[in-house]
Structure formats: C-alpha cells, structure tokens
Motif scaffolding. Structure first.
Motif, mmCIF file in Angstrom:
data_model
loop_
_atom_site.group_PDB
_atom_site.id
_atom_site.type_symbol
_atom_site.label_atom_id
_atom_site.label_comp_id
_atom_site.label_asym_id
_atom_site.label_seq_id
_atom_site.Cartn_x
_atom_site.Cartn_y
_atom_site.Cartn_z
ATOM 1 N N TYR A 158 17.751 16.930 -14.065
ATOM 2 C CA TYR A 158 18.549 16.190 -15.049
ATOM 3 C C TYR A 158 18.126 16.558 -16.465
ATOM 4 O O TYR A 158 18.942 16.664 -17.362
ATOM 5 C CB TYR A 158 18.378 14.682 -14.856
ATOM 6 N N SER A 159 16.812 16.684 -16.687
ATOM 7 C CA SER A 159 16.308 17.025 -18.011
ATOM 8 C C SER A 159 15.337 18.197 -17.886
ATOM 9 O O SER A 159 14.132 18.004 -17.777
ATOM 10 C CB SER A 159 15.607 15.816 -18.638
ATOM 11 N N PRO A 160 15.871 19.423 -17.893
ATOM 12 C CA PRO A 160 15.019 20.601 -17.665
ATOM 13 C C PRO A 160 13.943 20.782 -18.730
ATOM 14 O O PRO A 160 12.978 21.495 -18.509
ATOM 15 C CB PRO A 160 16.009 21.773 -17.702
ATOM 16 N N THR A 161 14.100 20.140 -19.879
ATOM 17 C CA THR A 161 13.114 20.318 -20.951
ATOM 18 C C THR A 161 11.940 19.348 -20.842
ATOM 19 O O THR A 161 10.987 19.435 -21.615
ATOM 20 C CB THR A 161 13.774 20.140 -22.341
ATOM 21 N N LEU A 162 12.002 18.439 -19.882
ATOM 22 C CA LEU A 162 10.886 17.498 -19.686
ATOM 23 C C LEU A 162 9.685 18.292 -19.150
ATOM 24 O O LEU A 162 9.798 18.949 -18.125
ATOM 25 C CB LEU A 162 11.321 16.452 -18.653
ATOM 26 N N PRO A 163 8.545 18.243 -19.841
ATOM 27 C CA PRO A 163 7.400 19.039 -19.361
ATOM 28 C C PRO A 163 6.788 18.418 -18.110
ATOM 29 O O PRO A 163 7.079 17.271 -17.785
ATOM 30 C CB PRO A 163 6.426 18.979 -20.539
ATOM 31 N N PRO A 164 5.916 19.170 -17.410
ATOM 32 C CA PRO A 164 5.249 18.591 -16.242
ATOM 33 C C PRO A 164 4.506 17.318 -16.647
ATOM 34 O O PRO A 164 4.012 17.214 -17.771
ATOM 35 C CB PRO A 164 4.250 19.672 -15.816
ATOM 36 N N VAL A 165 4.437 16.368 -15.729
ATOM 37 C CA VAL A 165 3.808 15.072 -16.025
ATOM 38 C C VAL A 165 2.283 15.208 -16.002
ATOM 39 O O VAL A 165 1.722 15.829 -15.096
ATOM 40 C CB VAL A 165 4.277 14.023 -14.989
ATOM 41 N N ASP A 166 1.607 14.648 -16.997
ATOM 42 C CA ASP A 166 0.133 14.655 -17.039
ATOM 43 C C ASP A 166 -0.451 13.479 -16.267
ATOM 44 O O ASP A 166 -1.444 13.617 -15.573
ATOM 45 C CB ASP A 166 -0.358 14.578 -18.487
ATOM 46 N N VAL A 167 0.134 12.310 -16.454
ATOM 47 C CA VAL A 167 -0.402 11.130 -15.773
ATOM 48 C C VAL A 167 0.719 10.179 -15.359
ATOM 49 O O VAL A 167 1.633 9.903 -16.136
ATOM 50 C CB VAL A 167 -1.481 10.394 -16.623
ATOM 51 N N VAL A 168 0.651 9.756 -14.112
ATOM 52 C CA VAL A 168 1.593 8.776 -13.578
ATOM 53 C C VAL A 168 0.884 7.419 -13.617
ATOM 54 O O VAL A 168 -0.275 7.320 -13.219
ATOM 55 C CB VAL A 168 1.943 9.080 -12.101
ATOM 56 N N VAL A 169 1.574 6.414 -14.087
ATOM 57 C CA VAL A 169 1.010 5.062 -14.115
ATOM 58 C C VAL A 169 1.682 4.216 -13.049
ATOM 59 O O VAL A 169 2.910 4.172 -12.976
ATOM 60 C CB VAL A 169 1.215 4.419 -15.507
ATOM 61 N N ARG A 170 0.879 3.569 -12.200
ATOM 62 C CA ARG A 170 1.423 2.650 -11.206
ATOM 63 C C ARG A 170 0.838 1.275 -11.482
ATOM 64 O O ARG A 170 -0.359 1.072 -11.384
ATOM 65 C CB ARG A 170 1.042 3.089 -9.789
ATOM 66 N N THR A 171 1.718 0.350 -11.847
ATOM 67 C CA THR A 171 1.269 -1.006 -12.183
ATOM 68 C C THR A 171 1.343 -1.936 -10.975
ATOM 69 O O THR A 171 1.872 -1.571 -9.921
ATOM 70 C CB THR A 171 2.132 -1.588 -13.326
ATOM 71 N N SER A 172 0.815 -3.111 -11.156
ATOM 72 C CA SER A 172 0.869 -4.243 -10.214
ATOM 73 C C SER A 172 0.329 -3.917 -8.818
ATOM 74 O O SER A 172 0.867 -4.380 -7.814
ATOM 75 C CB SER A 172 2.271 -4.856 -10.147
ATOM 76 N N GLY A 173 -0.743 -3.134 -8.796
ATOM 77 C CA GLY A 173 -1.469 -2.911 -7.545
ATOM 78 C C GLY A 173 -0.755 -2.062 -6.515
ATOM 79 O O GLY A 173 -1.182 -1.998 -5.366
ATOM 80 N N GLU A 174 0.328 -1.387 -6.923
ATOM 81 C CA GLU A 174 1.048 -0.519 -5.981
ATOM 82 C C GLU A 174 0.330 0.828 -5.906
ATOM 83 O O GLU A 174 0.304 1.566 -6.881
ATOM 84 C CB GLU A 174 2.492 -0.292 -6.447
ATOM 85 N N SER A 175 -0.244 1.123 -4.734
ATOM 86 C CA SER A 175 -0.949 2.401 -4.646
ATOM 87 C C SER A 175 -0.148 3.397 -3.817
ATOM 88 O O SER A 175 -0.621 3.974 -2.857
ATOM 89 C CB SER A 175 -2.346 2.205 -4.055
ATOM 90 N N ARG A 176 1.122 3.505 -4.169
ATOM 91 C CA ARG A 176 1.980 4.477 -3.487
ATOM 92 C C ARG A 176 2.864 5.153 -4.537
ATOM 93 O O ARG A 176 3.052 4.619 -5.631
ATOM 94 C CB ARG A 176 2.854 3.770 -2.449
ATOM 95 N N ILE A 177 3.385 6.305 -4.163
ATOM 96 C CA ILE A 177 4.310 7.023 -5.037
ATOM 97 C C ILE A 177 5.720 6.550 -4.702
ATOM 98 O O ILE A 177 6.030 6.271 -3.548
ATOM 99 C CB ILE A 177 4.150 8.548 -4.801
ATOM 100 N N SER A 178 6.562 6.404 -5.717
ATOM 101 C CA SER A 178 7.941 5.981 -5.459
ATOM 102 C C SER A 178 8.891 7.168 -5.646
ATOM 103 O O SER A 178 8.438 8.303 -5.750
ATOM 104 C CB SER A 178 8.320 4.826 -6.388
ATOM 105 N N ASN A 179 10.175 6.900 -5.697
ATOM 106 C CA ASN A 179 11.193 7.961 -5.799
ATOM 107 C C ASN A 179 11.363 8.383 -7.263
ATOM 108 O O ASN A 179 12.450 8.334 -7.806
ATOM 109 C CB ASN A 179 12.504 7.427 -5.200
ATOM 110 N N PHE A 180 10.237 8.747 -7.874
ATOM 111 C CA PHE A 180 10.209 8.998 -9.319
ATOM 112 C C PHE A 180 9.608 10.365 -9.629
ATOM 113 O O PHE A 180 8.444 10.628 -9.294
ATOM 114 C CB PHE A 180 9.389 7.893 -9.990
ATOM 115 N N LEU A 181 10.381 11.242 -10.223
ATOM 116 C CA LEU A 181 9.887 12.523 -10.735
ATOM 117 C C LEU A 181 9.056 13.307 -9.720
ATOM 118 O O LEU A 181 8.020 13.875 -10.070
ATOM 119 C CB LEU A 181 9.053 12.286 -12.015
ATOM 120 N N LEU A 182 9.521 13.340 -8.478
ATOM 121 C CA LEU A 182 8.704 13.943 -7.417
ATOM 122 C C LEU A 182 8.404 15.420 -7.672
ATOM 123 O O LEU A 182 7.314 15.902 -7.363
ATOM 124 C CB LEU A 182 9.381 13.742 -6.055
#
Ligand code: IPE
Ligand code: MG
Length: 215
Positions: A158-182
């Motif tokens: 969707y946004s080819p100019t978005l650089p690779p992610v440096d850090v993913v933040v997961r709040t509220s004690g969720e220790s899993r990856i969601s359907n986000f920027l896989l």
C-alpha cells in the motif's frame, strides 16, 4: 493501539470511553515521537477484522478517526505529515464510509508540506490482504506470472515508501503478532508492555526507542 477496552473496564467506564482516551493519547504520542525525531510512526487504527464489532462501537471509533484526521493544526505545529494505509476505497469489499475517506484525503493534503515525522494511520488495514494484493499486482505487472520477485511484492505494498520497521510496540500485555505489517517487520525489535494504549506514555516511548538505539 490495543487495550482501550480493558483500560475502560478497569475504570468502570464504557468501552467507548477507552477509545476516546486512546485517541487523545495518540495525539500526545505523536507529539513526543516527533520531538524525539522519530522518522516514521505507523499506528494500527482500525483493522479489516474490526468491522464485526458492535455497530455503536464501530460508529464511535469512526468518529474518533474523523477527529484524529482533523487535528491539522497540531500536526502542522509538529511538522508531521499524514499518510494512510488500508484497503483502497475503490476496491471491492472496501467499507470505509465517505466521510472517513474525505477526512483521510483532506489530512494528507493539508499536511503534505510537512518535512518532519511521517504518521501513517492504518485504517481498514490487514497485512494479509495487503500482501495478496501486492502479489496479484506484481504478477500482472511482470512478464512472467511464475516469476514474482521480492522487489515486485515490496513495490506493490500500500505504501512502498514506508521503510522497514525498527521496532514494533505491543501494548496491554499482548505477546503475539497481529495482522500488521507482516512483510515490513522482518528483523524488527519488539517492545512488549503491560500498559494499555491510553496509558502508553513518554517513559514507554523512550523504553521502546532504547531497543532501536541499543542495536
Ligand atoms: C484497541 O482497543 C482499539 C481498536 C482495536 C480499534 P481494544 O478495543 O482492542 O481494547 P481491548 O483489547 O478490548 O482491551
Ligand atoms: Mg484488543
């Protein structure tokens, strides 16, 4: 931005109050991140899966997005440029109402001149849908359907100019990856916190940024 519901529940408030507090906290997080010279902040505002929530809750979350995309004065004061990722409005299955489409396009236009942090809001976003579409587009734009390349996928996000992610933040004690920027999070650090999104404060931001700086 997970945990708005739990934040409200702990206070004996309706879930909608949690979402309101979450939107207000985002405004503060944007200000602090811009101040810390973060280049790109990408937030998961509303997923393709969130439409099945109770209609009143969806309506409230939509109104908060209108508020968020309407914070032009603050965004300009902080030199923040708005971007959006999500299912394209003209695609079959797109559910984004016209008033949100207008708010998104207006915010992009009204902040286009800013040169500081890029705030990308994911709305009606799902990473798998993004990747499926990227693969389909790569296939039609390349000579051979058998030969979809990595670059072909990257170029059709969707946004080819978005650089690779440096850090993913997961709040509220969720220790899993969601359907986000896989695709984009390969190699990223992950910052887990028990804090719910409305309680994600400056100290938390600095903890997350430490993961990047300590690389
Ligand atoms: C995140 O908070 C907001 C959206 C997904 C739009 P939640 O509503 O998921 O809060 P919890 O997970 O119920 O606490
Ligand atoms: Mg949740």
């Amino acid at each position: 931005m997970d945990g708005n519901g739990r934040w409200a529940k702990r206070r004996g408030l309706p879930r909608t109050e949690g979402h309101t507090a979450g939107e207000e906290n985002l405004a503060e997080v944007v200000r602090v991140c811009a101040n810390r010279n973060v280049g790109f902040l990408t937030v998961f505002g509303f997923s393709t899966e969130n439409w099945v929530r109770p209609p009143a809750e969806v309506k409230h979350i939509l109104s908060l997005h209108k508020r968020l995309f309407g914070r032009i004065e603050e965004l300009n004061a902080n030199n923040v440029r708005i971007q959006w990722i999500g299912r394209p409005f003209d695609e079959p299955g797109s559910k984004t109402p016209a008033f949100i489409q207008r708010a998104i396009l207006q915010a992009i236009e009204d902040t286009a001149h800013n040169t500081g942090m890029v705030l990308t809001v994911a709305f009606d976003y799902g990473s798998r849908a993004e990747l499926l579409r990227a693969a389909q587009r790569a296939r039609t734009s390349q000579q051979s359907a058998q030969n979809i390349s990595m670059q072909g996928i990257s170029d059709n996000l969707y946004s080819p100019t978005l650089p690779p992610v440096d850090v993913v933040v997961r709040t509220s004690g969720e220790s899993r990856i969601s359907n986000f920027l896989l695709w984009q999070i390969m190699g990223a650090k992950v910052y887990f916190t028990e804090r719910t999104w409305p309680d994600f404060d400056t100290h938390e931001i600095d903890n997350a940024l430490k993961l990047v700086h300590d690389r």
